[in-house]
Design a protein around this motif. Structure first.
Motif, PDB file in Angstrom:
ATOM      1  N   ASP A 243      -0.438 -12.777   3.837  1.00  0.00           N
ATOM      2  CA  ASP A 243       0.287 -11.621   4.334  1.00  0.00           C
ATOM      3  C   ASP A 243      -0.632 -10.426   4.543  1.00  0.00           C
ATOM      4  O   ASP A 243      -0.198  -9.307   4.628  1.00  0.00           O
ATOM      5  CB  ASP A 243       1.463 -11.265   3.416  1.00  0.00           C
ATOM      6  CG  ASP A 243       0.969 -10.858   2.041  1.00  0.00           C
ATOM      7  OD1 ASP A 243      -0.227 -11.069   1.773  1.00  0.00           O
ATOM      8  OD2 ASP A 243       1.774 -10.334   1.262  1.00  0.00           O
TER       9      ASP A 243
ATOM     10  N   GLN B 230      -8.889  -2.993  -8.409  1.00  0.00           N
ATOM     11  CA  GLN B 230      -8.141  -1.731  -8.529  1.00  0.00           C
ATOM     12  C   GLN B 230      -8.134  -0.992  -7.186  1.00  0.00           C
ATOM     13  O   GLN B 230      -7.110  -0.485  -6.748  1.00  0.00           O
ATOM     14  CB  GLN B 230      -8.782  -0.831  -9.596  1.00  0.00           C
ATOM     15  CG  GLN B 230      -8.683  -1.354 -11.009  1.00  0.00           C
ATOM     16  CD  GLN B 230      -7.262  -1.320 -11.544  1.00  0.00           C
ATOM     17  OE1 GLN B 230      -6.544  -2.299 -11.447  1.00  0.00           O
ATOM     18  NE2 GLN B 230      -6.852  -0.187 -12.085  1.00  0.00           N
TER      19      GLN B 230
ATOM     20  N   ASP C 213      -6.344  -3.103  -4.388  1.00  0.00           N
ATOM     21  CA  ASP C 213      -4.895  -3.016  -4.566  1.00  0.00           C
ATOM     22  C   ASP C 213      -4.335  -1.760  -3.913  1.00  0.00           C
ATOM     23  O   ASP C 213      -3.319  -1.779  -3.239  1.00  0.00           O
ATOM     24  CB  ASP C 213      -4.546  -2.974  -6.066  1.00  0.00           C
ATOM     25  CG  ASP C 213      -4.232  -4.362  -6.600  1.00  0.00           C
ATOM     26  OD1 ASP C 213      -4.232  -5.309  -5.793  1.00  0.00           O
ATOM     27  OD2 ASP C 213      -3.992  -4.472  -7.813  1.00  0.00           O
TER      28      ASP C 213
ATOM     29  N   ASP D  52      -4.287  -2.200  -0.232  1.00  0.00           N
ATOM     30  CA  ASP D  52      -3.227  -3.139   0.154  1.00  0.00           C
ATOM     31  C   ASP D  52      -1.874  -2.442   0.112  1.00  0.00           C
ATOM     32  O   ASP D  52      -1.012  -2.677   0.963  1.00  0.00           O
ATOM     33  CB  ASP D  52      -3.202  -4.336  -0.803  1.00  0.00           C
ATOM     34  CG  ASP D  52      -4.321  -5.326  -0.522  1.00  0.00           C
ATOM     35  OD1 ASP D  52      -4.883  -5.271   0.589  1.00  0.00           O
ATOM     36  OD2 ASP D  52      -4.636  -6.132  -1.409  1.00  0.00           O
ATOM     37  N   ARG D  53      -1.695  -1.598  -0.893  1.00  0.00           N
ATOM     38  CA  ARG D  53      -0.427  -0.890  -1.045  1.00  0.00           C
ATOM     39  C   ARG D  53      -0.176   0.011   0.156  1.00  0.00           C
ATOM     40  O   ARG D  53       0.926   0.044   0.705  1.00  0.00           O
ATOM     41  CB  ARG D  53      -0.423  -0.064  -2.333  1.00  0.00           C
ATOM     42  CG  ARG D  53      -0.323  -0.896  -3.604  1.00  0.00           C
ATOM     43  CD  ARG D  53      -0.557  -0.048  -4.842  1.00  0.00           C
ATOM     44  NE  ARG D  53       0.349   1.091  -4.869  1.00  0.00           N
ATOM     45  CZ  ARG D  53       1.591   1.047  -5.324  1.00  0.00           C
ATOM     46  NH1 ARG D  53       2.059  -0.073  -5.824  1.00  0.00           N
ATOM     47  NH2 ARG D  53       2.363   2.107  -5.292  1.00  0.00           N
TER      48      ARG D  53
ATOM     49  N   HIS E 188       0.902  -1.821   3.159  1.00  0.00           N
ATOM     50  CA  HIS E 188       2.256  -2.341   3.113  1.00  0.00           C
ATOM     51  C   HIS E 188       3.295  -1.241   2.968  1.00  0.00           C
ATOM     52  O   HIS E 188       4.431  -1.495   2.578  1.00  0.00           O
ATOM     53  CB  HIS E 188       2.395  -3.357   1.986  1.00  0.00           C
ATOM     54  CG  HIS E 188       1.697  -4.654   2.287  1.00  0.00           C
ATOM     55  ND1 HIS E 188       0.463  -4.973   1.780  1.00  0.00           N
ATOM     56  CD2 HIS E 188       2.064  -5.688   3.074  1.00  0.00           C
ATOM     57  CE1 HIS E 188       0.095  -6.152   2.239  1.00  0.00           C
ATOM     58  NE2 HIS E 188       1.046  -6.610   3.028  1.00  0.00           N
ATOM     59  N   GLY E 189       2.891  -0.014   3.255  1.00  0.00           N
ATOM     60  CA  GLY E 189       3.863   1.064   3.296  1.00  0.00           C
ATOM     61  C   GLY E 189       4.204   1.660   1.945  1.00  0.00           C
ATOM     62  O   GLY E 189       5.219   2.345   1.797  1.00  0.00           O
ATOM     63  N   LEU E 190       3.371   1.402   0.950  1.00  0.00           N
ATOM     64  CA  LEU E 190       3.585   2.016  -0.363  1.00  0.00           C
ATOM     65  C   LEU E 190       2.581   3.149  -0.535  1.00  0.00           C
ATOM     66  O   LEU E 190       1.521   3.142   0.094  1.00  0.00           O
ATOM     67  CB  LEU E 190       3.364   0.985  -1.463  1.00  0.00           C
ATOM     68  CG  LEU E 190       4.375  -0.158  -1.571  1.00  0.00           C
ATOM     69  CD1 LEU E 190       3.783  -1.316  -2.364  1.00  0.00           C
ATOM     70  CD2 LEU E 190       5.664   0.326  -2.219  1.00  0.00           C
TER      71      LEU E 190
ATOM     72  N   PRO F 154       1.687   4.406  -7.558  1.00  0.00           N
ATOM     73  CA  PRO F 154       3.140   4.597  -7.680  1.00  0.00           C
ATOM     74  C   PRO F 154       3.468   6.080  -7.892  1.00  0.00           C
ATOM     75  O   PRO F 154       2.776   6.769  -8.637  1.00  0.00           O
ATOM     76  CB  PRO F 154       3.487   3.773  -8.927  1.00  0.00           C
ATOM     77  CG  PRO F 154       2.397   2.776  -9.045  1.00  0.00           C
ATOM     78  CD  PRO F 154       1.166   3.443  -8.522  1.00  0.00           C
ATOM     79  N   ASP F 155       4.518   6.541  -7.204  1.00  0.00           N
ATOM     80  CA  ASP F 155       4.833   7.967  -7.307  1.00  0.00           C
ATOM     81  C   ASP F 155       5.851   8.273  -8.404  1.00  0.00           C
ATOM     82  O   ASP F 155       6.291   9.395  -8.551  1.00  0.00           O
ATOM     83  CB  ASP F 155       5.349   8.489  -5.959  1.00  0.00           C
ATOM     84  CG  ASP F 155       6.523   7.662  -5.471  1.00  0.00           C
ATOM     85  OD1 ASP F 155       7.092   6.911  -6.283  1.00  0.00           O
ATOM     86  OD2 ASP F 155       6.862   7.754  -4.272  1.00  0.00           O
ATOM     87  N   GLY F 156       6.227   7.233  -9.153  1.00  0.00           N
ATOM     88  CA  GLY F 156       7.084   7.489 -10.302  1.00  0.00           C
ATOM     89  C   GLY F 156       8.561   7.511  -9.987  1.00  0.00           C
ATOM     90  O   GLY F 156       9.384   7.641 -10.887  1.00  0.00           O
ATOM     91  N   THR F 157       8.936   7.355  -8.696  1.00  0.00           N
ATOM     92  CA  THR F 157      10.362   7.407  -8.371  1.00  0.00           C
ATOM     93  C   THR F 157      11.089   6.149  -8.818  1.00  0.00           C
ATOM     94  O   THR F 157      12.307   6.106  -8.800  1.00  0.00           O
ATOM     95  CB  THR F 157      10.572   7.554  -6.847  1.00  0.00           C
ATOM     96  OG1 THR F 157       9.825   6.525  -6.210  1.00  0.00           O
ATOM     97  CG2 THR F 157      10.129   8.888  -6.355  1.00  0.00           C
ATOM     98  N   GLY F 158      10.340   5.137  -9.225  1.00  0.00           N
ATOM     99  CA  GLY F 158      10.984   3.876  -9.554  1.00  0.00           C
ATOM    100  C   GLY F 158      11.364   3.744 -11.013  1.00  0.00           C
ATOM    101  O   GLY F 158      11.890   2.735 -11.415  1.00  0.00           O
ATOM    102  N   SER F 159      11.100   4.791 -11.804  1.00  0.00           N
ATOM    103  CA  SER F 159      11.347   4.641 -13.227  1.00  0.00           C
ATOM    104  C   SER F 159      12.833   4.572 -13.545  1.00  0.00           C
ATOM    105  O   SER F 159      13.228   4.097 -14.592  1.00  0.00           O
ATOM    106  CB  SER F 159      10.704   5.791 -13.996  1.00  0.00           C
ATOM    107  OG  SER F 159      11.123   7.015 -13.424  1.00  0.00           O
TER     108      SER F 159
ATOM    109  N   GLY G 254      16.699   0.643  -8.584  1.00  0.00           N
ATOM    110  CA  GLY G 254      16.452  -0.761  -8.309  1.00  0.00           C
ATOM    111  C   GLY G 254      17.754  -1.502  -8.034  1.00  0.00           C
ATOM    112  O   GLY G 254      17.816  -2.356  -7.167  1.00  0.00           O
TER     113      GLY G 254
END
Lengths: 546, 101
Positions: B3, B72, B75, B78-79, B82-84, B88-93, B98
């Motif tokens: 991918d 590291q 990654d 790659d992120r 893939h549109g990330l 991580p911006d922390g919004t997923g905590s 989810g």
């Protein structure tokens, strides 16, 4: 039934063992978790950082396999016994590459088991079901190996060996089984996580003393290797007729040229199989972020060093004049002969706890598979949390009974063969899981057919292997089809599996057979903790989502 | 990696290539039994066969550490591809986020 038990050995052993058991039950109260919910019981509830994960994953890998099964093969002069060392070298680069992707996609979608991932990726309940069943089946012989490990320690301590009755003969086995069952049932994954610290501290202590003190007492490594080499040469000369007739295996310190492929294939097959086991996946998914996995891939080889030195204790035992009928007793017997009684007690406790922890983790992982991918997917779709937790606890018991059956039914002279049989089975899930992490090219029904062929072929090959003590399931090696070169059955079976899967994928794609809807997106394989939609804790309660 | 589209990436792709180059010896050398299946030279009493495999453990660690540092960075790229966000911006905590997806 307890005749020649040394009081000091026994007292120290029992003290440490009880200490650990108390810790295990106290673990149930750690962070005041609600153990009636499967979430807390099955995955430990919170993300583990690098340090705890190092202990926990180490606990998965370094088990009775390491302390009992591998040294036993060296003691018995099996030329390929040391394969466990290349196995544990090769496994880390593989962990480094594959498992972060599995972590990401699992935390993005709430996958708790490998079968969840397969279901989400391939949209096939049938394929997910067989992945789950394979995981449960393959875990049983691996737990069986742990039970055998505990049993031989209890035997060397003098429990249950002098009786004629069937029950008392097997008493050490039943004791081991009972203790394991009791404490996993009550505290879930927390028990092994907490105990892993005590276990590793004890084991490091015992190993360091064992590999430095004992060889120096016996005359150094030079002397050990030459004694063993001469001893094996004597054996081969005295038994030349039996060896020529195939009734005895020649002994060797290192693989003769014809067995090099056997050695390499055992190492590679075991390495590929290791992180297909549900318990390895449970350990990896319980880490806090994907970098924890990579950091661990660099840290865990510290254990490989110990594994290699422990394996060599099989040779040390020979040089020290240990004479046991069951090679698996060689290391415990060596400890009893060489250590003062109190330290022998410590060593025995270390081995038994080192078998108990992984066995607990394995049975919990198998129980997770049952609850999520079979019970909830096929039997009771609207199960309550309480029903799920009850199911998981019951199945973790049943899996241990299954392991007991493996111990009683198959020869336990070389328990490593049990683990290698499990490896044959679990490796057949590799195409669906590992290849699935990279590409969706494989067709779901082709994977299913490949799995079926690999399982049937591998089991049939294993069934046909004779050993001096049993007619079937006698060892892990067969001739590679069309050659006289011995290789690990798992490698032959996975090649057949892949061949079928690839050919059928071409066919099914040409026929445009429905390939289902992939829930995952390329992005999901790179997500990390803190990204939108990434669950910090995976919960078996929460169904996997798209 | 299937991918990873070819057009995007010399930077991350070449890093991954380097990671594979670093990790390959850690897989191939232990499996190449003919390379070390002999007694001499011995080292502190250990036949070559044994001490070489112990040495391979150290080699594997020495190769994995730089591979970790490279991964590291790779990654992060790659992120982005893939549109990330790179990190991580922390919004997923928040778990609710989810569940809604």
């Amino acid at each position: 039934m307890i005749d020649h038990v040394n009081g000091v050995v026994f007292a120290v052993f029992i003290f440490l063992f009880l200490l650990v058991t108390v810790l295990g039950f106290a673990a149930a109260r750690w962070r005041r978790a609600d153990l009636d919910s499967l979430d807390e019981w099955g995955l430990g509830g919170r993300g583990f950082g690098t340090f705890i994960a190092w202990f926990l994953i180490g606990g998965d890998i370094y088990t009775a396999y390491t302390f009992i099964a591998v040294p036993a093969t060296l003691y018995a002069g099996s030329a390929v016994g040391f394969f466990a060392v290349p196995y544990t070298i090769v496994v880390y680069p593989l962990i480094f590459l594959f498992l972060p992707r599995l972590w990401s996609v699992s935390h993005r979608h709430g996958y708790v088991t490998p079968a969840d991932f397969v279901q989400g990726r391939y949209d096939s309940r049938g394929l997910a079901l067989v992945i789950a069943l394979t995981g449960i089946l393959a875990t049983m012989p691996y737990i069986a190996l742990q039970l055998v490990g505990m049993e031989v320690v209890l035997q060397v301590m003098g429990i249950g060996t002098t009786s004629d009755t069937w029950f008392v003969q097997h008493l050490p086995l039943f004791i081991a089984f009972g203790v394991l069952a009791a404490y996993t049932y009550s505290s879930g994954l927390r028990a092994p996580a907490l105990i892993a610290f005590v276990k590793d501290a004890l084991i490091y202590l015992v190993i360091l003393v064992a590999v430095f003190y004992i060889p120096s007492q016996i005359g150094g490594w030079d002397h050990i290797f030459s004694t063993v080499t001469d001893g094996f040469a004597d054996f081969n000369a005295t038994n030349a007729d039996a060896i020529a007739a195939g009734d005895a295996a020649p002994k060797a310190v290192m693989p003769p040229q014809p067995l090099q492929w056997a050695y390499a294939s055992l190492a590679l097959g075991s390495a590929l199989a290791l992180f297909m086991y549900p318990h390895s996946v449970t350990g990896v998914l319980s880490t806090r972020s994907r970098s924890v996995i990579r950091r661990n891939a660099a840290l865990l080889p510290a254990y490989s060093f110990l594994l290699g030195l422990l394996a060599l204790l099989g040779f040390v035992a020979i040089a020290a004049g240990v004479k046991v009928d069951n090679p698996q007793q060689s290391v415990p017997q060596l400890f009893e002969d060489q250590f003062s009684p109190w330290f022998a007690g410590v060593a025995f406790a270390a081995i038994v706890i080192g078998a108990l922890v992984p066995a607990a983790i394995m049975s919990i992982a198998a129980a997770n598979l049952w609850t999520r991918n079979i019970y909830k997917a096929f039997i009771n779709r609207s199960a309550t949390h309480k029903q799920e937790a009850t199911q998981a606890k019951l199945v973790s018991l049943l899996v241990k009974f299954g392991a007991l059956v493996f111990v009683l039914a198959l020869s336990k002279d070389f328990a490593i063969n049990l683990q290698l049989l499990g490896g044959v089975w679990i490796l057949q899930t590799l195409p669906a899981i590992v290849i699935g992490l990279y590409t969706r090219w494989m067709h779901r029904w082709a994977l299913f057919a490949g799995w079926a062929v690999g399982m049937a072929y591998g089991t049939w090959l294993a069934y046909g292997v004779k050993s001096p003590v049993q007619d079937h399931f006698g060892g892990p090696l067969v001739n590679f089809p069309g050659t006289e070169t011995k290789v690990y059955i798992a490698v032959v079976a996975i090649l057949a599996n892949l061949l079928v899967a690839v050919v059928l994928t071409f066919v099914l794609r040409a026929l445009k057979v429905d390939e289902g809807v992939d829930q995952t997106r390329p992005q999901d394989y790179h997500a990390d903790a803190g990204d939108p939609g990434v669950e910090e804790e995976l919960s078996p309660d929460v169904p996997a989502h798209a | 990696m299937s991918d990873v589209p070819a057009r995007t990436g010399p930077p991350s792709a070449s890093r991954w290539a380097l990671i594979y180059v670093l990790l390959t010896p850690a897989v191939i050398l232990p499996l190449w039994v003919g390379l070390y299946d002999r007694v001499d030279p011995t080292f502190v009493g250990f036949p070559f066969y044994f001490w070489f495999q112990f040495a391979l453990i150290l080699v594997a660690v020495a190769l994995t550490l730089p591979a970790y540092l490279l991964a590291q960075v790779a990654d992060r790229r790659d992120r982005v591809r893939h549109g990330l966000p790179p990190v991580p911006d922390g919004t997923g905590s928040d778990r609710k986020a989810g569940d809604e997806r």
